[in-house]
Design a protein around this motif. Structure first.
Motif, PDB file in Angstrom:
ATOM      1  N   UNK A 274      11.085  11.606 -43.036  1.00  0.00           N
ATOM      2  CA  UNK A 274      10.721  11.720 -41.614  1.00  0.00           C
ATOM      3  C   UNK A 274       9.588  10.770 -41.257  1.00  0.00           C
ATOM      4  N   UNK A 275       8.586  10.657 -42.142  1.00  0.00           N
ATOM      5  CA  UNK A 275       7.417   9.818 -41.877  1.00  0.00           C
ATOM      6  C   UNK A 275       7.812   8.341 -41.931  1.00  0.00           C
ATOM      7  N   UNK A 276       7.331   7.580 -40.951  1.00  0.00           N
ATOM      8  CA  UNK A 276       7.687   6.167 -40.849  1.00  0.00           C
ATOM      9  C   UNK A 276       6.467   5.344 -40.441  1.00  0.00           C
ATOM     10  N   UNK A 277       6.308   4.175 -41.071  1.00  0.00           N
ATOM     11  CA  UNK A 277       5.248   3.235 -40.693  1.00  0.00           C
ATOM     12  C   UNK A 277       5.780   2.322 -39.592  1.00  0.00           C
ATOM     13  N   UNK A 278       5.007   2.164 -38.540  1.00  0.00           N
ATOM     14  CA  UNK A 278       5.414   1.280 -37.434  1.00  0.00           C
ATOM     15  C   UNK A 278       4.177   0.624 -36.845  1.00  0.00           C
ATOM     16  N   UNK A 279       4.303  -0.658 -36.493  1.00  0.00           N
ATOM     17  CA  UNK A 279       3.198  -1.404 -35.891  1.00  0.00           C
ATOM     18  C   UNK A 279       3.698  -2.181 -34.681  1.00  0.00           C
ATOM     19  N   UNK A 280       2.790  -2.340 -33.714  1.00  0.00           N
ATOM     20  CA  UNK A 280       3.129  -3.056 -32.490  1.00  0.00           C
ATOM     21  C   UNK A 280       1.917  -3.865 -32.060  1.00  0.00           C
ATOM     22  N   UNK A 281       2.014  -5.178 -32.216  1.00  0.00           N
ATOM     23  CA  UNK A 281       0.875  -6.049 -31.892  1.00  0.00           C
ATOM     24  C   UNK A 281       0.502  -5.984 -30.425  1.00  0.00           C
ATOM     25  N   UNK A 282       1.458  -5.644 -29.557  1.00  0.00           N
ATOM     26  CA  UNK A 282       1.217  -5.662 -28.126  1.00  0.00           C
ATOM     27  C   UNK A 282       0.480  -4.423 -27.626  1.00  0.00           C
TER      28      UNK A 282
END
Length: 340
Positions: free
Chosen positions: A156-164
């Protein structure tokens, strides 16, 4: 960790065109970009996430990598915000030593000029242009995520990144594409950091001025409160400054090791987020006025650390103030005195 498979699609205002899975090229370059995404998970899949379902089907062989990754890319393209720049959307399948585990990395490279310059139908030229662009412009990695599938079931746990987006937030359309929700608030993260700071300062007490943990704790929380963002580097910097260890390589290395270990244990490693200033707020001030006209103003709770008060047998009181340094000592003009 190694890349097993990869696929690339262009995302733009044009209609989505599914592409074939690609022969692995420049895997070390892409592996470094993937590692940049590897931070503590702060989001969680919803039960009905279509992206999650596709990754599970790929991992179990119910769907080929090419077909599943095409559908994931199609979904991303469909939800891609038209105000965002066109770019290249990659899906990678990775393996580690544990054969039960599959990792899936998603990276959107934001570089309009690459898409505009790429010769029509020449996939090799497109990839070369992308590589050239990202060597020169590493911030072009706009969005990224890592999904971990164990025994055919996506965690279920997920790494996510968004530079904006500021801190650890991600754009609405990216969250809708993944169908994820955030699991830890800035308040919770800041409270965890606050506890981490206190335990770290206790551990390095011998290195603190006068071995005063309470004073050092007030200093580091005030310093972090004024930072626009909190991350591992910022935490290490304020602790080293409170220990007056700037230039002390041995102490700096020791503090950085302790902070890194604690961040990993608290599942904060690799995260950057804005401080919750209510959690790091200044303590209320206590005001003490004597019959002789002496006025003391100091942080509440600092008794024994800064101010020590002792009752005397004749009904009076002895007040002792301890300080590392007097910052002001001057005669106040009559017209500037504040009334009691």
């Amino acid at each position: 960790m190694r890349i097993e498979k990869m696929i690339l699609h262009v995302v733009s205002e044009d209609d989505f065109e599914p592409q074939r899975a690609r022969h692995l090229e420049h895997s070390e370059f892409f592996l470094e970009r993937i590692k940049d995404t590897d931070a503590a998970p702060i989001f969680e899949f919803t039960e009905d996430s279509r992206a999650k379902l596709h990754f599970e089907r790929i991992a179990t062989g119910l769907e080929s990598f090419e077909a599943g990754a095409q559908e994931v890319s199609r979904l991303f393209s469909l939800l891609h915000d038209r105000t965002s720049r066109a770019g290249a959307f990659f899906v990678f399948e990775l393996r580690i030593q544990d054969d039960r585990v599959r990792l899936y990395s998603l990276i959107k490279y934001d570089y309009q000029q690459v898409i505009e310059q790429a010769p029509g139908g020449d996939d090799g030229s497109l990839l070369r242009l992308i590589l050239q662009a990202f060597v020169a412009q590493k911030r072009a990695v706009q969005k990224s995520a890592i999904v971990r599938v164990v025994d055919g079931v996506a965690e279920a746990a997920i790494s996510a990144k968004d530079r904006m987006m500021p801190g650890i937030e991600i754009a609405d359309y990216f969250a809708r594409f993944l169908q994820v929700k955030r699991t830890r608030s800035d308040e919770e993260l800041t409270r965890t950091v606050r506890n981490l700071l206190r335990t770290t300062l206790d551990e390095i007490r011998p290195h603190l001025p006068d071995q005063d943990v309470a004073r050092a704790f007030r200093r580091v929380t005030a310093a972090l409160r004024d930072r626009p963002m909190i991350n591992g580097d910022a935490i290490s910097e304020v602790v080293i400054a409170a220990a007056e260890g700037l230039g002390d390589e041995e102490l700096t290395a020791d503090v950085q090791r302790r902070i890194t270990r604690k961040l990993r244990s608290a599942k904060l490693e690799g995260l950057t987020f804005p401080p919750d200033r209510n959690v790091l707020r200044l303590p209320p001030l206590r005001r003490v006025t004597t019959t002789e006209g002496v006025v003391l103003l100091y942080p509440d709770g600092a008794d024994r650390a800064i101010v020590e008060r002792e009752r005397l047998g004749d009904g009076g009181e002895k007040i002792t103030i301890r300080t590392a340094h007097v910052t002001e000592d001057k005669v106040v003009r009559e017209g500037t005195r504040k009334p009691n």
